[in-house]
Design a protein around this motif. Structure first.
Motif, short mmCIF file in Angstrom:
data_model
loop_
_atom_site.label_atom_id
_atom_site.label_comp_id
_atom_site.label_asym_id
_atom_site.label_seq_id
_atom_site.Cartn_x
_atom_site.Cartn_y
_atom_site.Cartn_z
N GLN A 296 -37.98 -9.42 -26.91
CA GLN A 296 -37.97 -10.15 -26.09
C GLN A 296 -37.53 -11.43 -25.75
O GLN A 296 -38.44 -12.22 -24.81
CB GLN A 296 -39.83 -10.23 -26.35
CG GLN A 296 -40.62 -9.45 -26.10
CD GLN A 296 -40.83 -8.09 -26.96
OE1 GLN A 296 -40.87 -8.09 -28.58
NE2 GLN A 296 -40.24 -6.82 -26.25
N LEU A 297 -36.85 -12.11 -26.26
CA LEU A 297 -35.48 -13.25 -26.30
C LEU A 297 -35.59 -12.97 -24.98
O LEU A 297 -34.45 -12.23 -24.73
CB LEU A 297 -34.85 -13.46 -27.30
CG LEU A 297 -35.54 -13.53 -29.14
CD1 LEU A 297 -34.66 -14.37 -30.09
CD2 LEU A 297 -36.65 -14.74 -29.09
N GLN A 298 -35.33 -14.41 -23.89
CA GLN A 298 -35.10 -14.75 -23.06
C GLN A 298 -34.73 -15.89 -23.41
O GLN A 298 -35.60 -16.75 -24.04
CB GLN A 298 -35.85 -13.97 -21.41
CG GLN A 298 -36.79 -13.10 -22.06
CD GLN A 298 -35.53 -11.41 -21.46
OE1 GLN A 298 -34.42 -12.24 -20.85
NE2 GLN A 298 -35.34 -10.49 -22.09
N ALA A 299 -33.06 -15.90 -22.31
CA ALA A 299 -33.03 -17.29 -21.94
C ALA A 299 -33.42 -18.22 -21.47
O ALA A 299 -34.17 -19.88 -21.77
CB ALA A 299 -31.72 -17.86 -21.06
N HIS A 300 -34.87 -17.94 -20.48
CA HIS A 300 -35.49 -18.80 -19.85
C HIS A 300 -37.37 -18.89 -20.41
O HIS A 300 -37.74 -19.83 -20.16
CB HIS A 300 -35.88 -17.99 -18.14
CG HIS A 300 -37.02 -16.51 -18.53
ND1 HIS A 300 -36.06 -15.89 -18.57
CD2 HIS A 300 -38.42 -16.76 -18.65
CE1 HIS A 300 -36.92 -14.80 -18.63
NE2 HIS A 300 -38.29 -15.42 -18.60
N GLN A 301 -37.62 -18.52 -21.39
CA GLN A 301 -37.94 -18.92 -22.62
C GLN A 301 -37.21 -20.19 -23.84
O GLN A 301 -38.49 -20.09 -24.47
CB GLN A 301 -39.11 -17.53 -22.46
CG GLN A 301 -39.31 -16.57 -21.60
CD GLN A 301 -39.56 -15.60 -22.74
OE1 GLN A 301 -39.25 -14.90 -23.14
NE2 GLN A 301 -41.10 -15.27 -22.09
N ALA A 302 -36.19 -20.29 -23.23
CA ALA A 302 -36.33 -20.85 -24.98
C ALA A 302 -35.36 -22.12 -24.83
O ALA A 302 -34.36 -22.14 -23.23
CB ALA A 302 -35.28 -20.02 -25.67
#
Length: 375
Positions: A118-124
Motif C-alpha cells: 500500500q505504500l504510495q509516494a503521495h502518502q509519504a
C-alpha cells in the motif's frame, strides 16, 4: 514476498557476487530472466551481458553465501508476520520505488510488512536534516512530523541522530491507530540498529511503521552506505523536507535525489548566522519551497486534512518575558544580552535560568543562549 529458500539463495548469490550491484543485477535479469534462471545459464550467456571480469566472478559461489543464507532464513523464520524480503517484480514491492532510476533489487522489511504493497509516494513525506541540530531545529522537526502525521502522511527518514530521530518520534506521537506512522530506511542490515541509542525507537517504529534496508543481514554501518540509502528515502516520498542542514550536509544529497526523481523539495529557513541554516537557504535559492508551517506542505502536496490540530508554530506573546524580545531568535552570549538589557549579571542569569526551566530558552555550547518556540 520471498519465501522459497532456493529462490532466496539465487537472489543472495546474485547480489553477493563481486561487481554486481542493483544496476548490473537488473541488466542481467532483463536479459536472462530471474536469478534462478540466470544461474542455469552458461558462462557465455553471462559474458554477453556483463564484462568478462564479472562473468568470471559469477562462476564462483561467494564464500559468505551459505552462512548468509542460513542467517537470513533464520531471521525470517523468527518472525514471519513482521519480517519479509521483497524483490523487483514482487506485488508487495513499494510501487513508489519502481518509478525511480535506481530501485533496490532486494528490499528487507521489518514491522508492518502487510502495508508494503500500500505504500504510495503521495502518502509519504521524507524529513531529513542535521545530526547536530539546534534546539529550535529539533522542536521544528518534532512539530512538523507530528502535525503532518496527524494529517495522514507517513514520515520517511533515516533513523540517524538529530533531525531523523526527532522526526520519527514526532510521527509516532501524531499517528492515528492503524496508520503507518513512519518508515526508517537504514544503511545497515536489519539485524542491527545504528546508532545503538535508537534501539528503543527502532522497536517503536517496527510496531507502528516499517524499517527498510537494501543491505544484507550483518552489514555494518559503513560510511558509504548512508548517502546511497538516501535515494530510497526520497524515492518513497512525494516530497522531501529539509529541516536544518549545513552546506556540506548529507541531507542535501537526499534533496538533490528528490529533485532528480521529480519530487518536491521543501526547506525551513533559519537564522542567517546559523551554520545549520546555510544548507536550507541554499536550497531555497535553488528553487526549494520555503515553508513555515505544516499547512504549507499539505497545501503544496494537495493532501487532505485529517486533523483539526493547529498546524503552525506559535509563541505565547501575551505572557512573554521582556528578556525574550531582547534575545531575538539568534544565539547570543551573556555580554551581548547585558548590553541590550542593561541588567547586571546576577539578575540576567536568574532570568535566563527561569526561562530555561520554562522551556523557552536553551543553553548552547560556547556560553550562548537561544530562544525556542514550541508548537
Amino acid at each position: 514476498m520471498l519465501t522459497d529458500h532456493d529462490e532466496l539463495g539465487a537472489w543472495l548469490r546474485l547480489l553477493q557476487t563481486p561487481g554486481i550491484g542493483p544496476e548490473t543485477a537488473r541488466k542481467l535479469m532483463a536479459a536472462l530472466g530471474p536469478p534462478q534462471t540466470i544461474w542455469q545459464c552458461s558462462h557465455s550467456d553471462w559474458a554477453r551481458v556483463v564484462s568478462a571480469r564479472i562473468a568470471l566472478a559469477m562462476a564462483q559461489e561467494p564464500d559468505e553465501l551459505q552462512p548468509l543464507l542460513r542467517n537470513t532464513v533464520a531471521w525470517l523464520d523468527a518472525d514471519p508476520a513482521g519480517r519479509a524480503i521483497v524483490t523487483l517484480g514482487d506485488p508487495d514491492y513499494p510501487a513508489a520505488l519502481l518509478d525511480t532510476d535506481d530501485p533496490p533489487a532486494l528490499l528487507y522489511a521489518m514491522g508492518q510488512i502487510d502495508q508494503l504493497r500500500q505504500l504510495q509516494a503521495h502518502q509519504a513525506l521524507a524529513m531529513v536534516g542535521s545530526r547536530n541540530p539546534t534546539p529550535q531545529g529539533k522542536l521544528n522537526a518534532h512539530a512538523f512530523a507530528r502535525n503532518l502525521s496527524q494529517a495522514g502522511l507517513t514520515i520517511v527518514s533515516g533513523l540517524a541522530l538529530g533531525i531523523d530521530g526527532v522526526s520519527h518520534e514526532g510521527a509516532l506521537e501524531g499517528a492515528s491507530s492503524g496508520h503507518i506512522a513512519t518508515i526508517a530506511v537504514v544503511g545497515t542490515g536489519l539485524d542491527r540498529v545504528y546508532p545503538r541509542s535508537h534501539l528503543q525507537l527502532a522497536h517503536r517504529i517496527a510496531q507502528q511503521g516499517l524499517i527498510l534496508s537494501e543491505y544484507p543481514l550483518g552489514t555494518q554501518p559503513r560510511p558509504e552506505n548512508f548517502p546511497r540509502r538516501n535515494r530510497i528515502i526520497s524515492g518513497l516520498s512525494q516530497g522531501t523536507l529539509v529541516v536544518e542542514a549545513a552546506l556540506e550536509s548529507g541531507s542535501l544529497i537526499t534533496a538533490r535525489q528528490a529533485l532528480d526523481q521529480g519530487r518536491e523539495v521543501f526547506a525551513i529557513p533559519g537564522s542567517i548566522h546559523s551554520p545549520q541554516s546555510k544548507g536550507c537557504h541554499a536550497l531555497i535559492r535553488q528553487g526549494a519551497k520555503l515553508v513555515e508551517a505544516a499547512q504549507d506542505i499539505l497545501e503544496e502536496l494537495h493532501a487532505p486534512f485529517h486533523t483539526q490540530m493547529p498546524l503552525t508554530l506559535e509563541s505565547d506573546t501575551e505572557q512573554e518575558s521582556p528578556l525574550l524580545s531582547h534575545l531575538g531568535h539568534d544565539p547570543v552570549n551573556l555580554d551581548t544580552l547585558q548590553a541590550r538589557t542593561g541588567l547586571d549579571t546576577p539578575h540576567l542569569q536568574a532570568e535566563l535560568l527561569d526561562l530555561e526551566l520554562a522551556g523557552q530558552v536553551e543553553r548552547l555550547p560556547g556560553g550562548l543562549f537561544q530562544r525556542v518556540v514550541r508548537a
